[in-house]
Structure formats: C-alpha cells, structure tokens
Design an enzyme around this catalytic site. Sequence first.
Site, PDB file in Angstrom:
ATOM      1  N   TYR A 142       0.830  -1.220   0.000  1.00 48.19           N
ATOM      2  CA  TYR A 142       0.000   0.000   0.000  1.00 48.19           C
ATOM      3  C   TYR A 142       0.856   1.258   0.000  1.00 48.19           C
ATOM      4  O   TYR A 142       0.462   2.288  -0.507  1.00 48.19           O
ATOM      5  CB  TYR A 142      -0.911   0.029   1.233  1.00 48.19           C
ATOM      6  CG  TYR A 142      -1.920  -1.082   1.230  1.00 48.19           C
ATOM      7  CD1 TYR A 142      -3.223  -0.857   0.818  1.00 48.19           C
ATOM      8  CD2 TYR A 142      -1.554  -2.361   1.604  1.00 48.19           C
ATOM      9  CE1 TYR A 142      -4.138  -1.880   0.794  1.00 48.19           C
ATOM     10  CE2 TYR A 142      -2.467  -3.393   1.582  1.00 48.19           C
ATOM     11  CZ  TYR A 142      -3.759  -3.144   1.170  1.00 48.19           C
ATOM     12  OH  TYR A 142      -4.659  -4.167   1.138  1.00 48.19           O
ATOM     13  N   LYS A 189       3.773 -15.473   3.622  1.00 45.57           N
ATOM     14  CA  LYS A 189       4.078 -16.216   2.393  1.00 45.57           C
ATOM     15  C   LYS A 189       5.597 -16.342   2.352  1.00 45.57           C
ATOM     16  O   LYS A 189       6.262 -15.904   1.400  1.00 45.57           O
ATOM     17  CB  LYS A 189       3.497 -15.435   1.192  1.00 45.57           C
ATOM     18  CG  LYS A 189       3.559 -16.145  -0.142  1.00 45.57           C
ATOM     19  CD  LYS A 189       2.594 -17.290  -0.277  1.00 45.57           C
ATOM     20  CE  LYS A 189       2.761 -17.988  -1.601  1.00 45.57           C
ATOM     21  NZ  LYS A 189       2.078 -19.287  -1.673  1.00 45.57           N
ATOM     22  N   ASP A 221      -2.084 -18.882   1.491  1.00 47.40           N
ATOM     23  CA  ASP A 221      -2.990 -19.690   0.657  1.00 47.40           C
ATOM     24  C   ASP A 221      -3.653 -20.780   1.492  1.00 47.40           C
ATOM     25  O   ASP A 221      -4.862 -21.016   1.388  1.00 47.40           O
ATOM     26  CB  ASP A 221      -2.254 -20.272  -0.563  1.00 47.40           C
ATOM     27  CG  ASP A 221      -0.799 -20.616  -0.304  1.00 47.40           C
ATOM     28  OD1 ASP A 221      -0.318 -20.374   0.816  1.00 47.40           O
ATOM     29  OD2 ASP A 221      -0.138 -21.142  -1.214  1.00 47.40           O
ATOM     30  N   ASP A 245      -6.175  -7.679   4.614  1.00 46.60           N
ATOM     31  CA  ASP A 245      -7.278  -7.051   3.895  1.00 46.60           C
ATOM     32  C   ASP A 245      -8.168  -8.144   3.286  1.00 46.60           C
ATOM     33  O   ASP A 245      -9.399  -8.144   3.432  1.00 46.60           O
ATOM     34  CB  ASP A 245      -6.681  -6.162   2.795  1.00 46.60           C
ATOM     35  CG  ASP A 245      -7.682  -5.235   2.160  1.00 46.60           C
ATOM     36  OD1 ASP A 245      -8.856  -5.287   2.559  1.00 46.60           O
ATOM     37  OD2 ASP A 245      -7.296  -4.477   1.256  1.00 46.60           O
ATOM     38  N   ASP A 249     -12.006  -9.949   4.851  1.00 47.32           N
ATOM     39  CA  ASP A 249     -13.243  -9.894   4.058  1.00 47.32           C
ATOM     40  C   ASP A 249     -13.800 -11.303   3.876  1.00 47.32           C
ATOM     41  O   ASP A 249     -15.010 -11.522   3.932  1.00 47.32           O
ATOM     42  CB  ASP A 249     -13.004  -9.242   2.688  1.00 47.32           C
ATOM     43  CG  ASP A 249     -13.333  -7.761   2.708  1.00 47.32           C
ATOM     44  OD1 ASP A 249     -13.298  -7.180   3.809  1.00 47.32           O
ATOM     45  OD2 ASP A 249     -13.619  -7.190   1.645  1.00 47.32           O
TER      46      ASP A 249
END
Length: 365
Positions: A142, A189, A221, A245, A249
């Site tokens: 970001y 990751k 994942d 993020d 959700d």
Amino acid sequence: MKKNILIIPGDGIGQEVTTWGKKVLEKISEKYGHDFAFDEAIMGHVAIEATGNPLPDETLEKARKSDAILFGAIGHAKYDNDPSAKVRPEQGLLKIRKELGLYANLRPILLFDELLNASSLKPEILKGTDILFFRELTGDVYFGEKHRSNDRNFASDLMNYNRYEIERITIKAFEAAQRRSKRLCSVDKANVLETSRLWREVVQEIAQQYPDVETEHMFIDNAAMQLVKNPKKFDVVLTANLFGDILTDEASQIAGSMGMLASASIGDGTGFFEPIHGSAHDIAGQNKANPLASILSVALMLEISFGLKEEAAFVTKAVADTLKAGFRTLDIADNTTSPELILGTKEMGAKVLEAFAEKKNVVYS
Ligand SMILES: NC(=O)c1ccc[n+]([C@@H]2O[C@H](COP(=O)([O-])OP(=O)(O)OC[C@H]3O[C@@H](n4cnc5c(N)ncnc54)[C@H](O)[C@@H]3O)[C@@H](O)[C@H]2O)c1
C-alpha cells in the site's frame, strides 16, 4: 468519564450507519453517567467536493485532539470507475491512519448464534467460531513505491516492511492471545516473499517472550482455505496489510454479512473505530444498510480506548437481544425471516436502543 469523540461519517451508507453509532454512545453516556462530547468532521468524497482534499487539515486537527474517532466509510462510484483520478477518497483514509500512527487493525469475527443460517457456510462448521484478526496497517504494497513504465505496459508495487513495524503489532497480538485462548497463528508467504521471511523471523523471536502462547505459522494460501474449512481452528490471527485485507473480508462471511463486522485501528494515541464495510453505493440513501457493525464498533471503542468493559458488553448484548427477538436487516435475513421482521437502517437502530431501555437493571459481566 469525560471523553471527546470525533464522528467522521464519510460517504454513502457511512452517513446512515454512523448516526446510530452516535445515538448508542449518547445512550451509554446517559445511562452510565459519562460525559461524552461530540464533534463532527468530513473525509472522503464529501471532503473532496467541499474542499478538494480527501482529508482536510481541519479534520486532521480535530482527529488529533479527540480521544477516539467513530468513522463510517469513504468511497464513491465515480472513482471506482476512474482509476486514473489523482485525488481519491481512500487517500483520506490512508493518510489519517498514517498521521495518527494507527498501525494495528483489530477485527473480531464475532458470530451471533441467531445468524448461523445467514452465512453461506454450514452452521455446524461455524458454530463456536471466535477469531480476533490483527492486520498490520502502515507497511506493505500500500505504501511502497509505485511505478508504471513510459509505454504503460509494465507496472510494479513495492512490498516492504521495517522490523519495528512487525515488532509492535506482534507484541499487541501476543498480549491479546494471552488474554484469550493463548493461541496465535501468524500468516505469511515466507516460501516466496522476503518481506514474509522477515515477518516470520520477527514473530519467532517475539514468541520466545510468550512461552504460554502456542504459536503457529501458516502460508496465506493455506490460511484462506482453512478459514472456510475449519474456522474454529483459529483464535488470534496476525498478518500483514495485504493478506489481512483479503482474509478479513473472507472471514466476514463467517459472521453472515459485512454489515455485522466492526473494527478498531489502534496505535499509541487516538483509536479509530469503523465498520469493515465500504460506502456501498448500491444501497446508499435507501435506508437498507445494516447499522449493527457501526454499533458494534462503538462497543470496541468503549472497551479498547476507554476501558469501559461493562458498557461495551451492554452494547453487544443489546445487539444480540435484538437479533434474538428476530429482527433483521435485508443483508442478514434468510428465507425463514418473516417480512415484518425485516427492518430498514433507522428501524434496526431504533430496536437496539429499545433493547437498551428494556435492560436498565441488568448487570453484565
Ligand atoms: N473503509 C472504507 O471506507 C472502505 C472499505 C471498502 C470499500 N470502500 C469503498 O466503498 C465503495 C464500495 O465498495 P464495495 O462495493 O467493494 O464494498 P462495500 O463494503 O461498500 O459493499 C460490498 C457489498 O456489501 C453490501 N454491504 C456493505 N455494507 C453493508 C451494510 N452495512 N448493510 C448491508 N449491506 C452492506 C453492499 O451493499 C455491497 O453489496 C468503493 O468506493 C470502495 O472504494 C471503502
């Protein structure tokens, strides 16, 4: 207790739902004899229209002076369809997080039994789920350097993290794990990304100071898959900005709707409390938005920023009782809900306040 609370309704349904968060704060202040003073400020599309700036200086000044902020949402369809727009509502949100030093976003996935059927997942998989996400807020893609080649055919976003950014949120997450079920899962990751390898190294080092907490490391994942396969497996989940993020959700579906989930952004100063949903242009101005996430954000504010646990529990219980009485907004209704129990934003907010009145003499632990 005397507190200055800044209300930033923002755009779209942000304005509709924040009205009810504020009314709940007023009721709590009246019931428990607190002295909450309110001020209001603009941010997002409304602020661009009024001043040309998504985060006007006046808003930032008021934010710095307040003890806590209740925020709605920002966003407008005009920017969603025009990625080239240079001045954008979300710049206001990213800037206020940076300026207030809000480095940790806490998202509790609180599952009300009454909404087990509102989720797209099977009730037997969901029942008993209680997760607290810690999403890092100040680093990652970001804020890294962004680049587009002159011929416009190549683009890159730099993913970066500093050790101190990982350390400070990791400590907060371990402290929370100690207060909860003493389990922490750090999601990264590390098999591919160097930032994740640093992340894992720092979490492993800090874990040694919390031997009573069982620490697990999971690739993003796998975590995305486990979250819907067996959500009860998780308690405190710690992760970086981008992974957080997306995962949160996904987790919102466990709670039945985005309209049910609250969040707190914290740092070392003023706390920032908001529903996880956006400005929802598709339903804005139609009295269809679920105000419960904003009301539950108030519960988080009372507990985290002001240490008012009893008041926070009272708000959460009023929401639970409203759901238990059968009332639903459209997003959490299912085919068994009678049409007369499906309420608009205003009616749902009013029902929660009624639940307050009925519970005047009850003591909550
Ligand atoms: N923190 C924020 O302010 C924030 C977060 C996400 C998106 N946005 C912005 O919001 C705008 C819309 O984005 P989006 O559609 O991807 O996400 P959204 O969260 O606004 O809406 C997603 C879906 O969920 C529904 N929904 C969301 N909140 C609801 C509520 N309280 N009650 C009932 N239904 C609800 C919407 O109707 C929509 O169908 C965009 O401009 C985006 O940039 C802002």
